[in-house]
Write an enzyme that holds these catalytic residues in place. Structure first.
Site, PDB file in Angstrom:
ATOM      1  N   ASN A  18       0.834  -1.201   0.000  1.00 54.93           N
ATOM      2  CA  ASN A  18       0.000   0.000   0.000  1.00 54.93           C
ATOM      3  C   ASN A  18       0.870   1.253   0.000  1.00 54.93           C
ATOM      4  OD1 ASN A  18      -2.867  -1.021   0.466  1.00 54.93           O
ATOM      5  ND2 ASN A  18      -1.793  -2.018   2.155  1.00 54.93           N
ATOM      6  N   GLY A  19       0.223   2.381  -0.245  1.00 50.56           N
ATOM      7  CA  GLY A  19       0.847   3.676  -0.029  1.00 50.56           C
ATOM      8  C   GLY A  19       2.151   3.879  -0.760  1.00 50.56           C
ATOM      9  N   ILE A  20       3.135   4.401  -0.040  1.00 58.80           N
ATOM     10  CA  ILE A  20       4.430   4.739  -0.633  1.00 58.80           C
ATOM     11  C   ILE A  20       5.130   3.490  -1.162  1.00 58.80           C
ATOM     12  CG2 ILE A  20       6.751   5.575  -0.069  1.00 58.80           C
ATOM     13  CD1 ILE A  20       5.375   7.589   1.835  1.00 58.80           C
ATOM     14  N   ASP A  39       4.699  -7.717   2.788  1.00 63.46           N
ATOM     15  CA  ASP A  39       3.711  -7.001   3.607  1.00 63.46           C
ATOM     16  C   ASP A  39       2.915  -8.023   4.397  1.00 63.46           C
ATOM     17  OD1 ASP A  39       1.536  -5.055   4.406  1.00 63.46           O
ATOM     18  OD2 ASP A  39       2.549  -3.810   2.920  1.00 63.46           O
ATOM     19  N   CYS A  64       5.069 -11.014   4.988  1.00 67.97           N
ATOM     20  CA  CYS A  64       6.218 -10.814   5.873  1.00 67.97           C
ATOM     21  C   CYS A  64       5.869  -9.815   6.961  1.00 67.97           C
ATOM     22  CB  CYS A  64       7.412 -10.316   5.060  1.00 67.97           C
ATOM     23  SG  CYS A  64       8.874  -9.948   6.048  1.00 67.97           S
ATOM     24  N   ASP A  65       5.985 -10.243   8.198  1.00 66.27           N
ATOM     25  CA  ASP A  65       5.861  -9.373   9.367  1.00 66.27           C
ATOM     26  C   ASP A  65       7.280  -9.002   9.790  1.00 66.27           C
ATOM     27  OD1 ASP A  65       5.611  -8.253  11.888  1.00 66.27           O
ATOM     28  OD2 ASP A  65       4.120  -9.693  12.586  1.00 66.27           O
ATOM     29  N   TYR A 158       6.666   7.876  17.343  1.00 60.36           N
ATOM     30  CA  TYR A 158       6.929   7.876  15.897  1.00 60.36           C
ATOM     31  C   TYR A 158       8.178   8.690  15.570  1.00 60.36           C
ATOM     32  CZ  TYR A 158       6.095   8.529  10.897  1.00 60.36           C
ATOM     33  OH  TYR A 158       6.225   8.559   9.526  1.00 60.36           O
ATOM     34  N   LYS A 162      11.790   7.463  13.912  1.00 60.87           N
ATOM     35  CA  LYS A 162      12.263   7.996  12.636  1.00 60.87           C
ATOM     36  C   LYS A 162      13.610   8.707  12.784  1.00 60.87           C
ATOM     37  CE  LYS A 162       8.987   6.352  10.151  1.00 60.87           C
ATOM     38  NZ  LYS A 162       9.272   5.336   9.117  1.00 60.87           N
ATOM     39  N   PRO A 188       9.614  11.303   3.425  1.00 62.40           N
ATOM     40  CA  PRO A 188       8.339  11.879   2.997  1.00 62.40           C
ATOM     41  C   PRO A 188       7.826  12.879   4.031  1.00 62.40           C
ATOM     42  CG  PRO A 188       8.275   9.464   3.075  1.00 62.40           C
ATOM     43  CD  PRO A 188       9.488   9.905   3.819  1.00 62.40           C
TER      44      PRO A 188
END
Length: 264
Positions: A18-20, A39, A64-65, A158, A162, A188
């Site tokens: 999903n997403g990026i 994913d 994959c976790d 978060y 990061k 991003p």
């Protein structure tokens, strides 16, 4: 770093359904790469692999976790079994937790760091030996603009994760440069995906998923993929979606106190 071109390369992407991650998979395929998508979201994972194949490239979908050593080791094994090598490893999977610091359980910190930080470490442990053995390749680590410039006091776990990835990528780039392997840090800013909508915020009465969060003025995943492609073509370490990010980092260096002072 020299330019990294994707033609006939094998790209591995965690968080690729999903997403990026998905947008980058499609962007890589358009540039001539075959893609391994990893994913935990089964149906979106199959859909993303089918979208890559529709562009005429090979795709392998692997559940994959990244918080599980065995899953990440299996991802590496299946990649090498299917394609014989990995050329680009994009470690992109992540979750978001924020809110009232005093109410966020330590277990939530542990869960987030296990995915966001140790998930990257597991990916490196499993796949980096293949790049080093061949003396070529590229690693992409997805941080965030919040991993370089803090603008939200309510995103503590978060932001912590990061910033850790930013430091990890810088050290990794220094380590791998003599071996002929490049590193790009993808940063991003707010992107219109399910990710910010599904982030968890802890308040006085427990957690709340921000499913009703309105996303305005955000980049698209495709925008972020183009930022990454440009950095790979130009051999740049930092792929920042926010053009003002460097200016804000410089402003912090000049006056750190102003950066942590509440705005009037």
């Amino acid at each position: 770093m020299p330019p990294f071109l994707l033609t006939d390369k094998i790209a591995v992407i965690t968080g690729g359904a999903n997403g990026i991650g998905r947008a980058c998979a499609l962007a890589f395929a358009r540039q001539g790469a075959d893609v391994v998508l990893a994913d935990i979201a089964d149906e979106p994972l199959r859909d993303a692999a089918a979208a890559v194949q529709a562009l005429g490239r090979r795709a392998l979908a692997v559940r994959c976790d990244v918080s599980k050593d065995t899953d990440v080791d299996e991802l590496a094994r299946r990649t090498i079994e299917a394609f014989g090598r990995a050329d680009l490893v994009m470690l992109n999977a992540g979750v978001a937790v924020g809110g009232r610091w005093e109410h966020i359980p330590v277990e939530e910190w542990r869960r987030l760091l296990d995915i966001n930080v140790l998930g990257v470490a597991r990916g490196l442990h499993a796949l980096l030996p293949h790049l080093i053995e061949r003396g070529s390749g590229h690693v992409v680590i997805t941080t965030s603009s919040l991993g370089l410039d803090v603008r939200d006091g309510g995103a503590g776990p978060y932001v912590t994760s990061k910033f850790a990835l930013t430091g990890m990528a810088r050290a990794l780039a220094l380590y791998l440069h003599p071996m002929g392997i490049g590193v790009t840090l993808l940063a991003p800013r707010l992107t219109d995906t399910a990710f910010p909508r599904n982030s968890v915020a802890w308040g006085a009465h427990g957690p709340r998923v921000r499913a009703d969060r309105e996303i305005t003025g955000a980049d698209t995943p495709g925008d972020v993929a183009e930022v990454l492609l440009a950095a790979l073509r130009e051999g740049r370490f930092l792929a920042a979606a926010d053009p003002d990010l460097g200016e804000r980092i410089t402003a912090f260096a000049r006056d750190p106190d102003a950066a942590v002072r509440p705005q009037a």
